[in-house]
Design a protein around this motif. Sequence first.
Motif, PDB file in Angstrom:
ATOM      1  N   LEU A   1      29.665  53.143  35.888  1.00 28.92           N
ATOM      2  CA  LEU A   1      29.832  51.789  36.442  1.00 28.92           C
ATOM      3  C   LEU A   1      28.583  50.951  36.245  1.00 28.92           C
ATOM      4  CD1 LEU A   1      31.726  52.321  39.831  1.00 28.92           C
ATOM      5  CD2 LEU A   1      32.629  51.367  37.713  1.00 28.92           C
TER       6      LEU A   1
ATOM      7  N   THR B   1      38.221  49.170  40.891  1.00 29.06           N
ATOM      8  CA  THR B   1      36.976  49.113  40.111  1.00 29.06           C
ATOM      9  C   THR B   1      36.277  47.781  40.335  1.00 29.06           C
ATOM     10  OG1 THR B   1      37.915  50.577  38.430  1.00 29.06           O
ATOM     11  CG2 THR B   1      36.011  49.245  37.782  1.00 29.06           C
TER      12      THR B   1
ATOM     13  N   LYS C   1      34.299  47.826  43.420  1.00 31.71           N
ATOM     14  CA  LYS C   1      33.085  48.624  43.224  1.00 31.71           C
ATOM     15  C   LYS C   1      32.013  47.808  42.516  1.00 31.71           C
ATOM     16  CE  LYS C   1      35.737  52.921  43.078  1.00 31.71           C
ATOM     17  NZ  LYS C   1      36.305  53.990  42.225  1.00 31.71           N
TER      18      LYS C   1
END
Length: 318
Positions: free
Chosen positions: A46, A6, A9
């Motif tokens: 996100l 994550t 990202k």
Amino acid sequence: MAQISTFEKYIFLLEEFERRQNKTLDAYDEVLLYELNLSPKQLGRLLDELKQHFDNIEKSKNGKKNIYKLIKPIDIFTEAFENSQEIGWLLQMAHEGDPEIFKDLEKLTKKDKHLYMFKNTPFEDISNLESKQSFSRLKRIIEAREYAKLTFMYDETVYDNLKCLKLVFMDNNWYVAYADSEDKLRFGRISFIKRVDFGSKVGHFQPSSVQKHLNFLENEVQNSMTLYGVEKKVATLKALTPIAKYFKKDMKKFLTFQTFLEELADGSILFSVTYTQELEILPFVQKWLPDLIILEPQELKEAYEKKLQNGIKNLSNK
């Protein structure tokens, strides 16, 4: 696309904001969906999380679509310090990620780039380290470009009027990089520092006086054993088949100045490494024993053979 964390990202999205001319992203962006291997719902989540962390990102509506716009550049380190007073939360996110992330992180760092440098992932307890007086005082000295006096605990040696340049994390330890009285760049391991005081020389040193040291630090340092002002040598190494896959041309480098040369018919790999002293690369060779062989230069090969013989001798005498 390979599975990424994550944190990676987040970094990718922040870099993408900077790359886009209009500084806008949305959850239906085909490039982002493909590169991150996400669904629009996952990508939207996100982007929402980034919006919550950074005030520099605005969220608006375009019909039913949420649009996220970067209104001014994000310095991720500065945000981390201002929002949480430590970088612990940021490092914790990266613990399961790739050490190369921190090179990408440096690209996003503006205000505090003069203060921090990462050669690999800081797994040390950063929150405890930041609470130590020596670390905090070094930060202030570097910020102000004051001369420093360091006392090391292992021999009580005192070094005065040092020009401290950066706090550097490498080889799984924190170091302070400094120019000494002989104008040499050196590294002092922070856990070995007993006291940090202001130097006897009053005033601030000029950035121009350490520019060559900073250039070396940014472009020439491979690890804490890299010597400043020493001519580089080149070693040719051979990775035998049991470990050859880790040294193929498209694999990530273990050392900064590691260069793929050739894959041999038996599957072994030849590669080269530049170094300034034996200690800069011998621990790396030892780590891959017995499947990593030094081919040249001869003096490095002999030095390593001597270390191995001494090790066997010490083991026999135990």
